[in-house]
Design a protein around this motif. Structure first.
Motif, PDB file in Angstrom:
ATOM      1  N   ASN A 234       1.496  -4.794  -4.755  1.00  0.00           N
ATOM      2  CA  ASN A 234       0.356  -5.539  -5.292  1.00  0.00           C
ATOM      3  C   ASN A 234      -0.382  -6.181  -4.128  1.00  0.00           C
ATOM      4  OD1 ASN A 234      -1.493  -7.133  -6.596  1.00  0.00           O
ATOM      5  ND2 ASN A 234      -0.005  -8.287  -7.816  1.00  0.00           N
ATOM      6  N   PRO A 235      -1.593  -5.744  -3.824  1.00  0.00           N
ATOM      7  CA  PRO A 235      -2.336  -6.318  -2.698  1.00  0.00           C
ATOM      8  C   PRO A 235      -2.929  -7.683  -2.988  1.00  0.00           C
ATOM      9  CG  PRO A 235      -3.670  -4.673  -3.810  1.00  0.00           C
ATOM     10  CD  PRO A 235      -2.321  -4.645  -4.471  1.00  0.00           C
ATOM     11  N   ASN A 236      -2.822  -8.147  -4.249  1.00  0.00           N
ATOM     12  CA  ASN A 236      -3.426  -9.418  -4.645  1.00  0.00           C
ATOM     13  C   ASN A 236      -2.455 -10.566  -4.382  1.00  0.00           C
ATOM     14  OD1 ASN A 236      -4.417 -11.695  -6.125  1.00  0.00           O
ATOM     15  ND2 ASN A 236      -5.669 -10.319  -7.344  1.00  0.00           N
ATOM     16  N   GLY A 237      -2.659 -11.256  -3.263  1.00  0.00           N
ATOM     17  CA  GLY A 237      -1.759 -12.340  -2.881  1.00  0.00           C
ATOM     18  C   GLY A 237      -1.741 -13.480  -3.883  1.00  0.00           C
ATOM     19  N   LYS A 238      -2.883 -13.769  -4.501  1.00  0.00           N
ATOM     20  CA  LYS A 238      -2.945 -14.860  -5.484  1.00  0.00           C
ATOM     21  C   LYS A 238      -2.022 -14.599  -6.657  1.00  0.00           C
ATOM     22  CE  LYS A 238      -7.646 -16.561  -4.587  1.00  0.00           C
ATOM     23  NZ  LYS A 238      -8.999 -16.771  -5.178  1.00  0.00           N
ATOM     24  N   GLU A 239      -2.022 -13.379  -7.153  1.00  0.00           N
ATOM     25  CA  GLU A 239      -1.155 -13.027  -8.278  1.00  0.00           C
ATOM     26  C   GLU A 239       0.314 -13.141  -7.893  1.00  0.00           C
ATOM     27  OE1 GLU A 239      -4.216  -9.828 -10.414  1.00  0.00           O
ATOM     28  OE2 GLU A 239      -2.252  -9.170  -9.672  1.00  0.00           O
ATOM     29  N   LEU A 240       0.644 -12.711  -6.693  1.00  0.00           N
ATOM     30  CA  LEU A 240       2.023 -12.781  -6.235  1.00  0.00           C
ATOM     31  C   LEU A 240       2.491 -14.225  -6.110  1.00  0.00           C
ATOM     32  CD1 LEU A 240       1.748 -10.011  -3.507  1.00  0.00           C
ATOM     33  CD2 LEU A 240       3.051  -9.828  -5.630  1.00  0.00           C
ATOM     34  N   ASN A 274      -3.867 -11.711   7.765  1.00  0.00           N
ATOM     35  CA  ASN A 274      -4.199 -10.547   6.934  1.00  0.00           C
ATOM     36  C   ASN A 274      -2.956  -9.679   6.778  1.00  0.00           C
ATOM     37  OD1 ASN A 274      -5.766  -8.844   5.369  1.00  0.00           O
ATOM     38  ND2 ASN A 274      -6.502  -7.677   7.119  1.00  0.00           N
ATOM     39  N   SER A 275      -1.840 -10.318   6.459  1.00  0.00           N
ATOM     40  CA  SER A 275      -0.564  -9.616   6.426  1.00  0.00           C
ATOM     41  C   SER A 275      -0.406  -8.749   5.181  1.00  0.00           C
ATOM     42  CB  SER A 275       0.587 -10.630   6.482  1.00  0.00           C
ATOM     43  OG  SER A 275       1.828  -9.981   6.302  1.00  0.00           O
ATOM     44  N   TRP A 276      -0.271  -7.451   5.397  1.00  0.00           N
ATOM     45  CA  TRP A 276       0.115  -6.561   4.305  1.00  0.00           C
ATOM     46  C   TRP A 276       1.600  -6.739   4.010  1.00  0.00           C
ATOM     47  CZ3 TRP A 276       4.134  -3.289   5.012  1.00  0.00           C
ATOM     48  CH2 TRP A 276       4.538  -3.061   6.334  1.00  0.00           C
ATOM     49  N   ALA A 277       2.394  -7.058   5.070  1.00  0.00           N
ATOM     50  CA  ALA A 277       3.852  -7.090   4.950  1.00  0.00           C
ATOM     51  C   ALA A 277       4.331  -8.189   4.012  1.00  0.00           C
ATOM     52  CB  ALA A 277       4.491  -7.251   6.330  1.00  0.00           C
ATOM     53  N   ILE A 278       3.678  -9.357   4.037  1.00  0.00           N
ATOM     54  CA  ILE A 278       4.124 -10.436   3.160  1.00  0.00           C
ATOM     55  C   ILE A 278       3.852 -10.069   1.701  1.00  0.00           C
ATOM     56  CG2 ILE A 278       1.946 -11.744   3.278  1.00  0.00           C
ATOM     57  CD1 ILE A 278       5.559 -13.129   3.063  1.00  0.00           C
ATOM     58  N   ARG A 279       2.794  -9.320   1.460  1.00  0.00           N
ATOM     59  CA  ARG A 279       2.492  -8.890   0.086  1.00  0.00           C
ATOM     60  C   ARG A 279       3.452  -7.801  -0.380  1.00  0.00           C
ATOM     61  NH1 ARG A 279      -3.753  -7.738   0.808  1.00  0.00           N
ATOM     62  NH2 ARG A 279      -3.155  -7.618   3.009  1.00  0.00           N
ATOM     63  N   TRP A 280       3.851  -6.938   0.512  1.00  0.00           N
ATOM     64  CA  TRP A 280       4.858  -5.906   0.189  1.00  0.00           C
ATOM     65  C   TRP A 280       6.210  -6.575  -0.074  1.00  0.00           C
ATOM     66  CZ3 TRP A 280       6.185  -1.681  -1.869  1.00  0.00           C
ATOM     67  CH2 TRP A 280       7.214  -0.857  -1.438  1.00  0.00           C
ATOM     68  N   ASN A 281       6.560  -7.534   0.766  1.00  0.00           N
ATOM     69  CA  ASN A 281       7.807  -8.279   0.593  1.00  0.00           C
ATOM     70  C   ASN A 281       7.841  -8.957  -0.778  1.00  0.00           C
ATOM     71  OD1 ASN A 281      10.225  -9.631   1.065  1.00  0.00           O
ATOM     72  ND2 ASN A 281       9.371 -11.040   2.560  1.00  0.00           N
ATOM     73  N   ALA A 282       6.764  -9.666  -1.110  1.00  0.00           N
ATOM     74  CA  ALA A 282       6.704 -10.380  -2.386  1.00  0.00           C
ATOM     75  C   ALA A 282       6.676  -9.417  -3.573  1.00  0.00           C
ATOM     76  CB  ALA A 282       5.477 -11.287  -2.419  1.00  0.00           C
ATOM     77  N   SER A 283       5.997  -8.292  -3.412  1.00  0.00           N
ATOM     78  CA  SER A 283       5.896  -7.323  -4.512  1.00  0.00           C
ATOM     79  C   SER A 283       7.264  -6.824  -4.938  1.00  0.00           C
ATOM     80  CB  SER A 283       5.016  -6.140  -4.089  1.00  0.00           C
ATOM     81  OG  SER A 283       3.680  -6.524  -3.869  1.00  0.00           O
TER      82      SER A 283
END
Length: 372
Positions: A234-240, A274-283
């Motif tokens: 999920n690329p949406n950090g707010k939702e995560l 602009n971390s993609w990794a933190i969003r992948w981790n949270a997803s």
């Protein structure tokens, strides 16, 4: 992008033919009566069959699949403006016996400004000379995409084509059995929905860790995944962040408050990283999907020399490469290794405290290293 014939829904062996709007097309089509297409890509696509790396500039490619039953995962390498790092990464990959069987996709980002153009050109000149892989495809961005957008696009494109990918960045050096381990792990866990990520870097250097273990945390230095797991990204950090907070999971996500992963996610939302990794981790964390990690490092990060976008100095995440094969045996039951989680909590507690960070900053400053 080019379409292709697949076996079992996944492509196997790619050979790319360059077109320059000449009579080659009918000949190529006649020789290889497989599915084919051409398309003007939004970047220069340069590809080579086997060990060649031809460099025809027109941005049209004909992609043909000529054999079946490929099981070796493609390697995705993301590069920018660090020619020496890129060279060391490629040289380490070529020491792996599976390199010659592995398709390599190199995503070269465009220069952010004129000051970066020379280094970007140097990287591109080098990657056009690479040989030794099963097939090489270069994706040269015509503008600066940034690492996050580049990785999200590259992984999504190739994992949807191949069903699995191995992902590296230019500042990583890998061990001689890295590719063997990654491909073995991708095969062993391919039908396990509770495992969605493979991480081959260990920076804790804790001897109590087993060779492999399962943990609810995704490292981004030398990793692999499957299409079945990437669909959860999920690329949406707010939702995560909202879900983490609503489920009261932020402290667990932060290894009992020992590392600020939640803060990193907030800063991504605020545009401060602009971390993609933190969003992948949270997803994956929110889906209760585990990562297969190693207790013996098969990847070393050399980017903590001040040359990277997101990495400063200090040698905080140093690792010693494991130079012998690392076997993959499926872990049972499929559940998080709580002792391994304690090792990470202890590591972050030791290295991320106020005084530990202050001492590191003083030492780096005295050495003339002003990295973050």
């Amino acid at each position: 992008t080019p379409t292709s014939t697949t076996t079992g829904g996944r492509p196997s062996d790619w050979v790319s033919w360059h077109l320059s709007r000449n009579p080659l097309l009918p000949c190529a089509k006649e020789k290889h009566p497989l599915a084919w297409t051409t398309s003007a890509w939004p970047f220069n696509c340069w590809a080579g069959a086997r060990k060649s790396a031809s460099t025809v500039k027109p941005t049209e490619c004909l992609t043909l699949i000529i054999s079946n039953n490929m099981h070796v995962a493609p390697i995705l390498l993301f590069v920018y403006n660090r020619p020496e790092h890129t060279r060391r990464c490629i040289e380490s990959l070529l020491k792996n016996s599976l390199a010659s069987e592995s398709p390599l996709f190199i995503y070269a980002d465009g220069a952010k400004d004129s000051a970066q153009q020379e280094a970007v050109n140097e990287v591109r000149n080098y990657i056009r000379t690479i040989q030794g892989f099963q097939q090489i495809t270069l994706m040269e961005r015509s503008e600066n995409w940034g690492l996050a957008r580049n990785i999200i696009d590259g992984v999504t494109t190739q994992v949807n084509q191949y069903g699995k990918v191995i992902v590296l960045e230019d500042d990583l050096v890998v061990a001689p059995y890295f590719l063997q381990f990654m491909n073995d792990a991708l095969e062993v866990y391919k039908d396990e929905p509770k495992v969605g990520h493979i991480q081959a870097c260990d920076f804790t250097q804790d001897p109590s860790l087993p060779d492999t273990f399962l943990i609810k945390w995704t490292g981004s230095w030398g990793w692999a995944t499957w299409d079945s797991a990437w669909k959860h990204f999920n690329p949406n950090g707010k939702e995560l962040l909202q879900e983490l907070e609503e489920r009261n999971l932020t402290r667990t996500f932060d290894f009992n408050g020992k590392y600020g992963f939640t803060r990193m996610l907030r800063r991504q939302i605020e545009g401060k990283n602009n971390s993609w990794a933190i969003r992948w981790n949270a997803s994956l964390f929110l889906k209760d999907i585990l990562s297969l990690n190693v207790g013996r490092a098969l990847v070393q990060n050399e980017g903590f020399d001040g040359s990277g976008t997101n990495c400063g100095g200090g040698g905080l995440y140093a690792s010693n490469l494991h130079l012998t094969p690392l076997s993959v045996t499926k872990i049972s039951p499929i559940e998080e290794n709580q002792e391994a989680r304690k090792v990470f909590s202890k590591y972050y507690s030791r290295t991320n405290s106020f005084w530990a960070k202050a001492i590191r900053r003083i030492k780096r400053t005295l050495k003339g290293d002003f990295g973050a």
